[in-house]
Enzyme design. Structure first.
Site, short mmCIF file in Angstrom:
data_model
loop_
_atom_site.label_atom_id
_atom_site.label_comp_id
_atom_site.label_asym_id
_atom_site.label_seq_id
_atom_site.Cartn_x
_atom_site.Cartn_y
_atom_site.Cartn_z
N ASP A 27 0.74 -1.39 0.11
CA ASP A 27 -0.03 -0.14 -0.05
C ASP A 27 0.99 1.40 0.01
O ASP A 27 0.53 2.36 0.44
CB ASP A 27 -1.01 -0.03 1.39
CG ASP A 27 -1.93 -1.18 1.14
OD1 ASP A 27 -2.31 -1.63 0.14
OD2 ASP A 27 -1.78 -2.08 2.35
N GLU A 28 1.83 1.27 -0.60
CA GLU A 28 2.79 2.31 -0.44
C GLU A 28 2.78 3.32 -1.79
O GLU A 28 3.12 4.51 -1.51
CB GLU A 28 4.28 1.91 -0.61
CG GLU A 28 4.86 0.79 0.29
CD GLU A 28 4.73 -0.49 -0.06
OE1 GLU A 28 5.46 -1.22 0.53
OE2 GLU A 28 4.02 -0.74 -1.16
N LYS A 30 2.10 2.25 -5.17
CA LYS A 30 3.13 1.91 -6.36
C LYS A 30 2.29 2.01 -7.40
O LYS A 30 3.04 2.27 -8.78
CB LYS A 30 3.47 0.35 -6.18
CG LYS A 30 4.55 -0.09 -4.99
CD LYS A 30 4.43 -1.34 -4.80
CE LYS A 30 3.22 -2.19 -4.66
NZ LYS A 30 2.89 -2.11 -3.28
N GLY A 31 1.11 1.98 -7.38
CA GLY A 31 0.36 2.04 -8.60
C GLY A 31 0.21 3.47 -9.44
O GLY A 31 0.49 3.70 -10.75
N ALA A 53 -3.77 -7.98 -4.50
CA ALA A 53 -3.09 -6.72 -4.55
C ALA A 53 -3.94 -5.73 -5.40
O ALA A 53 -4.92 -5.99 -6.15
CB ALA A 53 -1.77 -6.84 -5.54
N GLY A 54 -4.10 -4.34 -4.75
CA GLY A 54 -4.54 -3.27 -5.44
C GLY A 54 -3.94 -2.25 -5.72
O GLY A 54 -3.34 -1.55 -4.74
N HIS A 55 -3.98 -1.36 -6.82
CA HIS A 55 -3.42 -0.40 -7.22
C HIS A 55 -4.29 0.61 -7.40
O HIS A 55 -5.24 0.30 -8.52
CB HIS A 55 -2.38 -0.42 -8.38
CG HIS A 55 -1.31 -1.42 -7.71
ND1 HIS A 55 -0.46 -2.03 -8.98
CD2 HIS A 55 -0.76 -1.68 -6.74
CE1 HIS A 55 0.55 -2.55 -8.25
NE2 HIS A 55 0.54 -2.46 -6.84
N GLN A 241 2.11 -6.09 -3.30
CA GLN A 241 2.41 -6.07 -1.83
C GLN A 241 3.78 -5.26 -1.50
O GLN A 241 3.88 -4.29 -2.11
CB GLN A 241 2.20 -7.52 -1.11
CG GLN A 241 1.01 -8.24 -1.31
CD GLN A 241 0.56 -9.00 -2.63
OE1 GLN A 241 1.26 -9.33 -3.30
NE2 GLN A 241 -0.54 -9.28 -2.77
N THR A 256 2.39 -12.74 2.87
CA THR A 256 1.73 -13.01 1.63
C THR A 256 2.43 -14.21 1.41
O THR A 256 3.20 -14.92 1.86
CB THR A 256 1.83 -11.96 0.46
OG1 THR A 256 0.63 -12.31 -0.43
CG2 THR A 256 3.01 -11.84 -0.17
N LYS A 352 3.19 10.06 -0.60
CA LYS A 352 2.20 10.67 0.61
C LYS A 352 3.06 11.49 1.31
O LYS A 352 2.59 11.76 2.62
CB LYS A 352 1.50 9.53 1.23
CG LYS A 352 0.55 8.89 0.49
CD LYS A 352 -0.53 7.97 1.28
CE LYS A 352 -1.39 7.68 0.52
NZ LYS A 352 -2.81 7.11 1.58
N THR A 435 3.78 14.03 -4.33
CA THR A 435 3.33 14.88 -3.47
C THR A 435 1.83 15.16 -3.40
O THR A 435 1.15 16.10 -3.24
CB THR A 435 3.69 16.37 -3.70
OG1 THR A 435 3.60 16.73 -5.11
CG2 THR A 435 5.19 16.60 -3.44
N GLY A 436 1.10 14.03 -4.04
CA GLY A 436 -0.23 13.79 -4.29
C GLY A 436 -0.52 12.63 -5.24
O GLY A 436 0.31 12.11 -5.57
#
Length: 451
Positions: A27-28, A30-31, A53-55, A241, A256, A352, A435-436
């Protein structure tokens, strides 16, 4: 900020390949970074994990959530490869394709799925849920899986009994393997887990129906990647992940079911490690974790006005796939040292940063006290991690907003000082700062594709 050279040279005339991995517990962000980098890539490869996994991509203010299909699908003309290291649920894959097509995205002509991908079938999902229920009722405690059958599918792979994508091309062979596999798993479901068995015919009929849609997309992905590279195209390897969830190197057993680290980009896609030229580690400016497991810098989040509540609410910290609230805490630099060691990070992207805006004080964990001793890198044993007490360095916060900034010099001095200290402590250069959520909200210090 000085950046070191990437570790590998690229042959003249060939493309340059970049691996993107999460360096925390997933959840860093990456997407967003993968989407930004695909402007310079000919192809994007997923090399491990499944649709757990979710992006989330935000493009011109519009959110798109992807789970299995590589993030490059949102860029016209970019080929998307699902490598052999990924476990594929055909039902979910086709549903995700249809959602994208309904939004006007062309998918099928540029999505290529390795014939060696193990398949996730209904009994894998049933096993996943039944096991978590048993753990809970027995008092052992849940692992915190997403319940999507990922782990059981990898178990079948390692046990050399998996149904793979290539089996969809051979109905008789598929049926024989399915009967044998279903008998085994129904025995476990009924006899050990107290769950209901599944029937052969509905699973087989549905698989054969989906096979007609999937067969045109099956390919020898390793060969396609190599051809792209030698033709001068650049390839982006997209991890799912995060490093600290890796089955070998993470906080076992709260991990995982696959290898999330950069080295698996080669094994999970069918190319040699000499094809991995630059490793980009994605790191939040703080730390989050979904599900169970040790988390040394975790902060309480329930009370308004606390730092944990600020990180959770301002950062909108909920899982893309599950919707579960993410646990939040200060950046764990000692855990990051482990990730840099494992992945061979060429450079970092800090995401973030804007979530820290307005905090009076910011902290980073620079080690732990454990059983009367000081250690400066995350231990490998989960029980030892639980015993760790974080040691922090503190930094003054900054006033004003960093949202949308695109130049390093425009960042508040406090933000610059914090990032410079993070870079120095972790031992890897910061090459990008997000930054966003939008593509344009990025500070570039060194381009992964240009060196």
């Amino acid at each position: 900020m000085q950046a070191s050279k990437p570790g590998r040279d690229v042959p003249r005339g060939a493309g340059r390949n970049v691996v993107v991995v999460g360096t925390q517990w997933g959840d860093e962000g990456k997407g967003k970074v993968v989407d930004w980098l695909t402007d310079h890539a000919s192809a994007v490869v997923r090399f491990q994990g499944g649709h757990n996994a979710g992006h989330t991509l935000v493009i011109k203010g519009k959110k798109t959530a992807l789970q299995l299909i590589p993030s490059g699908v949102m860029r016209d003309g970019v080929a998307c490869y699902i490598g052999n290291g990924v476990v594929v649920d055909p039902t979910h894959l086709l549903a995700e394709i249809e959602r994208l097509e309904a939004a006007g995205v062309e998918v099928r002509s540029r999505l290529f799925i390795s014939e060696s991908c193990p398949l996730i079938l209904p009994f894998h999902v049933q096993l996943d849920h039944a096991r978590e229920s048993l753990r809970e009722t027995s008092g052992a405690g849940k692992i915190g899986t997403t319940g999507k059958g990922i782990g059981p599918a990898y178990e079948d792979k390692v046990a050399r009994r998996a149904l793979r994508a290539q089996d969809l091309k051979h109905p008789v062979r598929f049926a024989e393997k399915l009967r044998e596999l279903l008998d085994l798993h129904n025995f476990v479901l009924q006899g050990f887990l107290g769950a209901s068995p599944l029937e052969f015919q509905p699973i087989f009929d549905n698989a054969m129906k989906m096979a007609e849609q999937m067969k045109p997309m099956l390919a020898d992905v390793g060969v396609l990647i190599r051809k792209t590279h030698l033709a001068g195209g650049s390839v982006l390897f997209e991890g799912a992940q995060g490093t600290l969830l890796d089955i070998d190197h993470g906080t076992y057993p709260y991990v995982t079911s696959s290898n999330c680290v950069a080295g698996n980009a080669a094994a999970g896609s069918g190319v040699g490690p000499d094809q991995l030229h630059y490793i980009l580690g994605i790191t939040k400016a703080y730390t989050t974790r979904v599900g169970s497991g040790p988390f040394p810098t975790e902060l309480p989040m329930d009370e308004p006005g606390t730092v944990g509540h600020h990180l959770s609410t301002v950062g909108q910290e909920r899982g893309t796939v599950t919707g579960r609230a993410r646990r939040c805490g200060w950046l764990d630099g000692a855990a990051m040292k482990r990730s840099v060691l494992i992945n061979g990070i060429s450079g970092l992207c800090i995401t973030k940063l804007d979530v820290l805006d307005g905090l009076e004080e910011i902290k980073m964990c620079v080690g732990y006290e454990m059983n009367g001793q000081r250690i400066d890198i995350l231990p490998l044993d989960a029980d030892e991690i639980i015993a760790c007490r974080p040691v922090y360095e503190s930094f003054p916060g900054w006033a004003g907003s960093t949202v949308g900034m695109t130049r390093w010099d425009d960042l508040p001095p406090g933000a610059q000082h914090y990032l410079e200290r993070v870079q120095a402590f972790i031992g890897a250069p910061i090459d990008m700062v997000s930054t966003g959520p939008d593509r344009e909200h990025t500070i570039l210090l060194r381009h992964p594709y240009h060196g």
